[in-house]
Design a protein around this motif. Structure first.
Motif, PDB file in Angstrom:
ATOM      1  N   PRO A 177      25.186  47.542  38.058  1.00 17.52           N
ATOM      2  CA  PRO A 177      25.952  47.703  39.296  1.00 17.52           C
ATOM      3  C   PRO A 177      27.585  47.785  39.144  1.00 17.52           C
ATOM      4  CG  PRO A 177      23.969  46.149  39.714  1.00 17.52           C
ATOM      5  CD  PRO A 177      24.342  46.594  38.273  1.00 17.52           C
ATOM      6  N   ASN A 178      28.065  47.042  38.284  1.00 21.40           N
ATOM      7  CA  ASN A 178      29.677  46.888  38.076  1.00 21.40           C
ATOM      8  C   ASN A 178      30.120  47.875  36.693  1.00 21.40           C
ATOM      9  OD1 ASN A 178      29.854  45.579  40.469  1.00 21.40           O
ATOM     10  ND2 ASN A 178      29.450  43.657  39.198  1.00 21.40           N
ATOM     11  N   ALA A 179      29.330  48.572  36.109  1.00 24.87           N
ATOM     12  CA  ALA A 179      29.435  49.100  34.962  1.00 24.87           C
ATOM     13  C   ALA A 179      30.262  50.254  35.067  1.00 24.87           C
ATOM     14  CB  ALA A 179      28.276  49.502  34.120  1.00 24.87           C
ATOM     15  N   GLU A 180      31.321  50.408  33.926  1.00 23.57           N
ATOM     16  CA  GLU A 180      32.166  51.663  33.852  1.00 23.57           C
ATOM     17  C   GLU A 180      31.315  52.875  33.508  1.00 23.57           C
ATOM     18  OE1 GLU A 180      35.249  51.951  35.089  1.00 23.57           O
ATOM     19  OE2 GLU A 180      34.998  49.966  36.049  1.00 23.57           O
ATOM     20  N   THR A 181      30.632  52.810  32.798  1.00 26.43           N
ATOM     21  CA  THR A 181      29.564  53.805  32.103  1.00 26.43           C
ATOM     22  C   THR A 181      28.288  54.161  32.837  1.00 26.43           C
ATOM     23  OG1 THR A 181      28.145  52.289  30.877  1.00 26.43           O
ATOM     24  CG2 THR A 181      30.123  53.276  29.726  1.00 26.43           C
ATOM     25  N   GLU A 182      28.049  55.466  32.768  1.00 30.59           N
ATOM     26  CA  GLU A 182      26.945  55.897  33.517  1.00 30.59           C
ATOM     27  C   GLU A 182      25.828  56.438  32.484  1.00 30.59           C
ATOM     28  OE1 GLU A 182      28.747  57.583  37.690  1.00 30.59           O
ATOM     29  OE2 GLU A 182      28.852  58.928  36.161  1.00 30.59           O
ATOM     30  N   MET A 183      24.703  56.706  33.159  1.00 32.11           N
ATOM     31  CA  MET A 183      23.483  57.418  32.271  1.00 32.11           C
ATOM     32  C   MET A 183      23.009  58.555  32.836  1.00 32.11           C
ATOM     33  SD  MET A 183      20.500  54.326  32.833  1.00 32.11           S
ATOM     34  CE  MET A 183      20.138  53.729  34.371  1.00 32.11           C
ATOM     35  N   LEU A 184      22.471  59.537  32.333  1.00 32.03           N
ATOM     36  CA  LEU A 184      21.638  60.677  32.744  1.00 32.03           C
ATOM     37  C   LEU A 184      20.120  60.271  32.941  1.00 32.03           C
ATOM     38  CD1 LEU A 184      22.427  63.711  33.482  1.00 32.03           C
ATOM     39  CD2 LEU A 184      21.223  64.052  31.278  1.00 32.03           C
ATOM     40  N   VAL A 185      19.727  60.246  33.877  1.00 29.58           N
ATOM     41  CA  VAL A 185      18.499  60.000  34.218  1.00 29.58           C
ATOM     42  C   VAL A 185      17.480  61.178  34.289  1.00 29.58           C
ATOM     43  CG1 VAL A 185      16.661  58.645  35.751  1.00 29.58           C
ATOM     44  CG2 VAL A 185      19.169  57.954  35.429  1.00 29.58           C
ATOM     45  N   GLU A 186      16.246  61.467  33.592  1.00 23.97           N
ATOM     46  CA  GLU A 186      15.297  62.456  33.746  1.00 23.97           C
ATOM     47  C   GLU A 186      14.270  61.956  34.479  1.00 23.97           C
ATOM     48  OE1 GLU A 186      14.401  64.008  29.829  1.00 23.97           O
ATOM     49  OE2 GLU A 186      16.561  63.252  28.988  1.00 23.97           O
ATOM     50  N   ILE A 187      13.817  62.802  35.442  1.00 27.22           N
ATOM     51  CA  ILE A 187      12.578  62.549  36.252  1.00 27.22           C
ATOM     52  C   ILE A 187      11.934  63.772  36.275  1.00 27.22           C
ATOM     53  CG2 ILE A 187      11.949  61.946  38.687  1.00 27.22           C
ATOM     54  CD1 ILE A 187      15.080  61.278  38.923  1.00 27.22           C
ATOM     55  N   SER A 188      10.478  63.312  36.015  1.00 29.22           N
ATOM     56  CA  SER A 188       9.580  64.499  36.222  1.00 29.22           C
ATOM     57  C   SER A 188       8.601  64.141  37.596  1.00 29.22           C
ATOM     58  CB  SER A 188       8.439  64.299  35.200  1.00 29.22           C
ATOM     59  OG  SER A 188       7.299  65.139  35.313  1.00 29.22           O
ATOM     60  N   VAL A 189       8.470  65.218  38.215  1.00 32.83           N
ATOM     61  CA  VAL A 189       7.729  65.095  39.339  1.00 32.83           C
ATOM     62  C   VAL A 189       6.427  65.850  39.423  1.00 32.83           C
ATOM     63  CG1 VAL A 189       7.729  65.697  42.044  1.00 32.83           C
ATOM     64  CG2 VAL A 189       9.870  64.994  40.925  1.00 32.83           C
ATOM     65  N   GLU A 190       5.103  65.443  39.496  1.00 30.02           N
ATOM     66  CA  GLU A 190       3.962  66.013  39.253  1.00 30.02           C
ATOM     67  C   GLU A 190       3.111  66.265  40.653  1.00 30.02           C
ATOM     68  OE1 GLU A 190       1.584  64.522  35.781  1.00 30.02           O
ATOM     69  OE2 GLU A 190       3.568  63.556  35.127  1.00 30.02           O
ATOM     70  N   ASP A 191       2.136  67.151  40.610  1.00 32.36           N
ATOM     71  CA  ASP A 191       1.244  67.540  41.627  1.00 32.36           C
ATOM     72  C   ASP A 191       2.044  67.682  43.013  1.00 32.36           C
ATOM     73  OD1 ASP A 191      -0.981  67.642  42.601  1.00 32.36           O
ATOM     74  OD2 ASP A 191      -1.328  65.831  43.704  1.00 32.36           O
TER      75      ASP A 191
END
Length: 287
Positions: free
Chosen positions: A113-127
């Motif tokens: 919540p208070n971090a200065e860094t971010e992350m790339l989130v990979e999401i798979s949507v099926e069906d």
């Protein structure tokens, strides 16, 4: 079609049939919660359909039907989040898909919540072709800096270009073997730009002088400056659009007399600063 987000409403107008200016529209779709983000499917078996991210963290799939402006909303259920708060996701993009009713998405989320860094989130949507589609977070990659902008390639429906706040570029690639995130060989812009568009394969626009641009990146800064890599195209632009089908960069000028200008991609990519204005006159664009 043109899409306008208005709180919980998604207003749709097919501009090829009717030039209806906002706030008017041809069709309206009401969602249960306000719409935070919208991503369009391109280059997949769901081309033309939409993915909506709502303020409560839900994701909805709007399947385009045979009718011109008809969409069937379908809620996507979260199956696995790997600890990622779905409400914190932003900059949702569709970066790939397959013939077996699957979509690959990416989004940005804070590490904490208070971090200065971010992350790339990979999401798979099926069906997505069924009645109960579900989404799962498949991978997260922590970045060294925050993400300023993340966009699809204008000429390719797979992968995306990521710009960090320091102006550096990363490329996210999707293949059958998996996904990769690596530094881009695209030349940086003269300053970080919150609005960018990019061409992945510039070979169709290669000129006789400059053929070293494997990528073409255009950026619009908060000070209305429009760049092509390290070249300033204009210092008074309010918006930009890249038309691959017409091979033009389109931008609207700002000021007391606004106009819409068109720059040929071949002329931009073959620009030679040593040739003088007689040879580079087309960079003024067509009005």
């Amino acid at each position: 079609p043109a899409f306008v987000v208005d709180g919980c409403s998604l207003n749709i107008t097919p501009l090829e049939k009717a030039l209806i200016p906002p706030p008017m529209f041809m069709k309206n779709i009401e969602m249960e919660f306000p719409i935070n983000d919208i991503a369009m499917c391109r280059g997949t078996n769901s081309s033309g359909s939409l993915v909506l991210q709502l303020s409560n963290g839900d994701i909805s799939f709007l399947r385009r039907t045979e009718q011109l402006v008809s969409y069937d909303p379908l809620k996507i259920t979260w199956k696995e989040t790997m600890g990622v708060n779905s409400r914190s996701l932003r900059s949702l993009l569709v970066v790939g898909g397959s013939q077996r009713d699957e979509l690959q998405l990416v989004a940005v989320a804070p590490v904490s919540p208070n971090a200065e860094t971010e992350m790339l989130v990979e999401i798979s949507v099926e069906d997505i072709g069924g009645s109960l589609p579900f989404a799962s977070v498949t991978n997260t990659t922590v970045l060294e800096n925050r993400i300023l902008r993340m966009v699809n390639w204008s000429d390719n429906g797979h992968g995306c270009l990521v710009q960090l706040v320091d102006g550096s570029f990363l490329e996210f690639e999707v293949s059958e073997e998996g996904s990769t995130l690596q530094p881009s060989d695209a030349e940086p812009l003269l300053e970080p730009c919150p609005w960018i568009c990019a061409v992945k394969d510039s070979s169709p626009y290669a000129g006789p002088h400059h053929t070293d641009h494997s990528r073409m990146v255009f950026g619009l800064s908060t000070k209305s400056r429009l760049y092509f890599h390290d070249m300033l195209l204009t210092d008074s632009a309010s918006s930009l659009f890249l038309s691959i089908s017409h091979e033009f960069l389109c931008y609207a000028t700002s000021g007391s007399r606004c106009s819409l200008r068109f720059l040929p991609l071949k002329e931009i990519n073959s620009f030679d600063p040593l040739m003088g204005m007689d040879q580079n006159h087309l960079l003024d664009g067509y009005e």
